[in-house]
Design a protein around this motif. Structure first.
Motif, PDB file in Angstrom:
ATOM      1  N   ILE A   1       0.768  -1.124   0.074  1.00 52.67           N
ATOM      2  CA  ILE A   1      -0.139   0.152  -0.081  1.00 52.67           C
ATOM      3  C   ILE A   1       0.951   1.371  -0.060  1.00 52.67           C
ATOM      4  N   LYS A   2       1.868   1.334   0.810  1.00 50.32           N
ATOM      5  CA  LYS A   2       2.982   2.382   0.931  1.00 50.32           C
ATOM      6  C   LYS A   2       3.411   2.843  -0.471  1.00 50.32           C
ATOM      7  N   THR A   3       3.799   1.861  -0.940  1.00 47.32           N
ATOM      8  CA  THR A   3       4.586   2.463  -2.469  1.00 47.32           C
ATOM      9  C   THR A   3       3.643   2.623  -3.313  1.00 47.32           C
ATOM     10  N   ALA A   4       2.224   1.860  -3.375  1.00 46.91           N
ATOM     11  CA  ALA A   4       1.368   2.138  -4.367  1.00 46.91           C
ATOM     12  C   ALA A   4       0.692   3.592  -4.193  1.00 46.91           C
ATOM     13  N   PHE A   5       0.684   3.991  -2.785  1.00 50.69           N
ATOM     14  CA  PHE A   5       0.354   5.390  -2.615  1.00 50.69           C
ATOM     15  C   PHE A   5       1.101   6.311  -2.945  1.00 50.69           C
ATOM     16  N   GLY A   6       2.459   6.138  -2.884  1.00 47.12           N
ATOM     17  CA  GLY A   6       3.500   7.109  -3.233  1.00 47.12           C
ATOM     18  C   GLY A   6       3.305   7.143  -4.986  1.00 47.12           C
ATOM     19  N   LEU A   7       3.279   6.137  -5.359  1.00 44.87           N
ATOM     20  CA  LEU A   7       2.974   6.251  -6.925  1.00 44.87           C
ATOM     21  C   LEU A   7       1.582   6.682  -7.485  1.00 44.87           C
ATOM     22  N   GLY A   8       0.856   6.387  -6.729  1.00 37.97           N
ATOM     23  CA  GLY A   8      -0.641   7.192  -7.152  1.00 37.97           C
ATOM     24  C   GLY A   8      -0.614   8.628  -7.062  1.00 37.97           C
TER      25      GLY A   8
ATOM     26  N   LEU B   1       9.563   6.490 -13.350  1.00 35.25           N
ATOM     27  CA  LEU B   1       8.477   5.116 -13.925  1.00 35.25           C
ATOM     28  C   LEU B   1       7.532   5.697 -14.382  1.00 35.25           C
ATOM     29  N   ILE B   2       6.967   6.783 -14.489  1.00 39.99           N
ATOM     30  CA  ILE B   2       5.441   7.210 -15.002  1.00 39.99           C
ATOM     31  C   ILE B   2       5.693   7.799 -16.028  1.00 39.99           C
ATOM     32  N   THR B   3       7.100   8.304 -16.537  1.00 43.04           N
ATOM     33  CA  THR B   3       7.189   8.905 -17.877  1.00 43.04           C
ATOM     34  C   THR B   3       6.264   8.337 -18.924  1.00 43.04           C
ATOM     35  N   VAL B   4       6.252   7.085 -18.983  1.00 45.80           N
ATOM     36  CA  VAL B   4       5.707   6.237 -20.120  1.00 45.80           C
ATOM     37  C   VAL B   4       4.417   5.473 -19.550  1.00 45.80           C
ATOM     38  N   ASN B   5       3.808   6.277 -18.471  1.00 43.58           N
ATOM     39  CA  ASN B   5       2.591   5.632 -18.048  1.00 43.58           C
ATOM     40  C   ASN B   5       1.641   5.959 -19.144  1.00 43.58           C
ATOM     41  N   CYS B   6       0.773   5.199 -19.645  1.00 36.76           N
ATOM     42  CA  CYS B   6      -0.098   5.443 -20.925  1.00 36.76           C
ATOM     43  C   CYS B   6      -1.123   6.094 -20.250  1.00 36.76           C
ATOM     44  N   ALA B   7      -1.614   6.059 -18.958  1.00 39.06           N
ATOM     45  CA  ALA B   7      -2.684   6.633 -18.555  1.00 39.06           C
ATOM     46  C   ALA B   7      -2.483   8.489 -18.623  1.00 39.06           C
ATOM     47  N   ILE B   8      -1.261   8.532 -18.528  1.00 38.24           N
ATOM     48  CA  ILE B   8      -1.092  10.141 -18.749  1.00 38.24           C
ATOM     49  C   ILE B   8      -1.103  10.569 -20.076  1.00 38.24           C
ATOM     50  N   LEU B   9      -0.722   9.824 -20.943  1.00 41.26           N
ATOM     51  CA  LEU B   9      -0.980  10.444 -22.468  1.00 41.26           C
ATOM     52  C   LEU B   9      -2.447  10.107 -22.582  1.00 41.26           C
ATOM     53  N   GLY B  10      -3.129   9.195 -22.107  1.00 36.78           N
ATOM     54  CA  GLY B  10      -4.393   8.875 -22.541  1.00 36.78           C
ATOM     55  C   GLY B  10      -5.295  10.012 -22.093  1.00 36.78           C
ATOM     56  N   VAL B  11      -4.964  10.522 -20.907  1.00 33.15           N
ATOM     57  CA  VAL B  11      -5.767  11.827 -20.355  1.00 33.15           C
ATOM     58  C   VAL B  11      -5.634  13.104 -21.156  1.00 33.15           C
ATOM     59  N   SER B  12      -4.344  13.101 -21.738  1.00 32.88           N
ATOM     60  CA  SER B  12      -4.117  14.433 -22.504  1.00 32.88           C
ATOM     61  C   SER B  12      -4.967  14.140 -24.017  1.00 32.88           C
TER      62      SER B  12
END
Lengths: 369, 196
Positions: free
Chosen positions: B37-44, B111-122
């Protein structure tokens, strides 16, 4: 059409160029931590460029912290004690450190970034660790499976080490092996001979480095070594010294014996050497020389699998039993034990020493990993 | 399309239009960083932060550079470049100014530069013709929705450690099944408001 192509090219390069420019400027502004002072062991202040990891900052100043993974935080070898200036523990370090180490401010040098003046503690020996270019002047068989390497130092020309320490030998690619690996071998030559070192290397079936040494290496080759390292060396005292080795574990012991001879140390020294048959014995002439020239030295080889063919008149049986036989009636309250050999042998011999009143703080060993 | 209140978009992007459980974007880090949960929260938190900022930056890039020059077909490549640039910049700034934030958030940024959610939102904000405020709230809401999903997943996986799972389903296998069930559960929210 042409104008569209031009606009496309211009805008893509414009946008990416702009981003790159911002990043370069940002790096100058934000990631420039200036020159930081690294204080080592409360004595030496060295100046490094901030923003780098401690491991690489020290490496640039020719201080080599042992590291096997190259700074990726996966091997856990580069532990150093940071007294001040490292910031809180990072999640990437946690898995590599024990609770005690965390309490003692131990950190992974590859993960700690130098952002301000920092105070660290490292073992003195690390200052001495250098990379040496050497010439393999002699390569000879000691037994059917142990070779002696005589390495003349080319650059730097001199090495300072404590008798008993080891160096790391860098292999070269051969056959199907494309990578180079580093393997640690104890120095068996005298520590007062500073222009060369000798190593004893026993063949390990399918071992990357030992196969290379035994089957591919030729005299005259230039080899790289890094060293010296290790905590296995003779401790001061007046007490009896028990040296115990098996196979190529004799190497650091030989160096320690040269040291005892050279420094005219008059402590009682017993050297137990475990082997299977007479085929596994070597350096008997050197041992004879030591027996004649070191005042209180005795060499006790023991064969565990001697047959009648061996015509062996020395000690027979397991090395542990032989050690027990010799030391059980002595006063061992101050005696020191020095062991080098396979992990199993070292463990069994430590048990024998323990049961003869030699506590672990007086036992020093170098197990082959 | 009727003009939606930015607040509605914000709530909807958390629940009914959850970027992860409804559109299945950002799955790779969702599966690999959801063990604790701890790392998941950080990433979130890092994803939310980056989403809010990149949706604003990409909005500006799209409406003030790409559209006027009639080169909106370049949006994929340009968006990715800006996302990567913004993430790098953020990492540098955070590392410099807040040690606490860097430890809890900074190490997840690469880690999240290439997270597709971020491109998806844009891309969604362009397709759905959101205005600037709507876009930013859509980005932030999507990030919170993603965080909600990965924390739930991590909470479940922390409990799974002690459970007997068929050998063949260890790791990603059981994680995908759980993600599927969670996605079905999120259908329950769909009555509240529809985004499209």
């Amino acid at each position: 059409m042409v104008s569209k192509i031009i606009i496309t090219v211009l805008s893509v390069s414009g946008i990416t160029g702009f981003l790159a420019l911002i990043l370069v400027i940002a790096e100058k502004i934000f990631a420039d931590y200036g020159v930081c002072k690294v204080n080592i062991n409360g004595e030496e202040d060295i100046e490094v460029d901030g923003g780098k990891s401690l491991l690489f900052a020290l490496k640039e100043k020719k201080i080599f912290i042992p590291s096997a993974c190259g700074g990726r935080g996966t091997c856990g070898y580069c532990k150093v004690r940071v007294i001040d200036g490292a910031g809180p523990l990072l999640p990437t370090e946690e898995p590599m450190l024990s609770k005690d180490e965390m309490k003692n401010n131990m950190r992974l040098a590859c993960q700690v970034k130098v952002k301000k003046d920092i105070q660290i503690q490292i073992p003195e020996e690390l200052f001495n660790i250098k990379e040496y270019k050497t010439n393999l002047a002699l390569l000879k068989d000691l037994t059917y499976d142990i070779k002696l390497l005589h390495l003349e130092l080319i650059e730097p020309k001199e090495i300072n080490f404590k008798a008993g320490q080891y160096v790391q030998l860098e292999t070269k690619p051969y056959g199907d092996i494309k990578e180079t690996v580093m393997r640690a071998y104890s120095i068996c030559s005298p520590s007062y001979e500073k222009n060369y070192i000798e190593l004893m290397i026993r063949r390990v079936p399918d071992g990357i480095c030992t196969t290379w040494v035994h089957d591919f290496l030729k005299e005259g080759e230039v080899l790289n070594i890094i060293g010296p390292m290790g905590e296995f060396y003779l401790r001061e005292g007046e007490s009896d010294i028990y040296l115990i080795a098996g196979g190529s574990g004799m190497a650091p012991i030989v160096s320690i014996l040269y040291h005892i001879l050279h420094e005219k140390i008059e402590r009682n020294v017993l050297f137990f050497f475990g082997a299977r048959t007479t085929k596994d014995l070597f350096y008997l002439d050197v041992m004879e020389y030591f027996e004649q020239n070191i005042p209180n030295f005795k060499f006790i080889p023991a064969l565990s699998a001697a047959t009648n063919k061996d015509k062996w008149e020395g000690e027979k049986g397991r090395i542990t039993d032989v050690i027990n036989k010799y030391i059980k009636d002595r006063d061992n309250s101050q005696a020191q034990g020095y062991l080098c050999g396979s992990p199993g042998m070292v463990k069994a011999c430590i048990n024998v020493l323990n049961s003869n009143n030699i506590t672990n703080d007086r036992i020093f060993y170098d197990p082959f990993a | 399309m009727p003009e939606l209140s930015p607040l509605v978009i914000f709530i909807a992007s958390i629940f009914t239009g959850n970027i992860l459980l409804v559109y299945f974007l950002g799955m790779c880090s969702f599966l690999s960083v959801s063990r604790q949960i701890k790392t998941a929260f950080g990433l979130g938190i890092a994803v939310t932060f980056v989403l809010a900022i990149t949706s604003a930056v990409n909005y500006i890039v799209y409406y003030y550079i790409l559209l006027p020059f009639d080169i909106e077909y370049l949006r994929f490549i340009v968006f990715i470049a800006t996302i990567a640039g913004v993430v790098q910049l953020l990492e540098m700034i955070i590392e410099r100014f807040s040690e606490v934030l860097y430890i809890n958030l900074g190490i997840f940024l690469p880690l999240i530069t290439v997270n597709c959610a971020i491109l998806g939102v844009s891309l969604f904000m362009i397709i759905r013709h959101y205005n600037f405020i709507q876009s930013v709230l859509f980005g932030a809401g999507s990030g919170i929705g993603w965080t909600l999903a990965i924390i739930s997943m991590a909470a479940i996986r922390e409990r799974l450690v002690e459970k007997k799972i068929p050998a063949a389903l260890h790791g990603p296998g059981i994680a995908l099944i759980i993600a599927g069930i969670m996605a079905m559960a999120f259908i329950g929210f769909s009555g509240i408001v529809q985004l499209q």
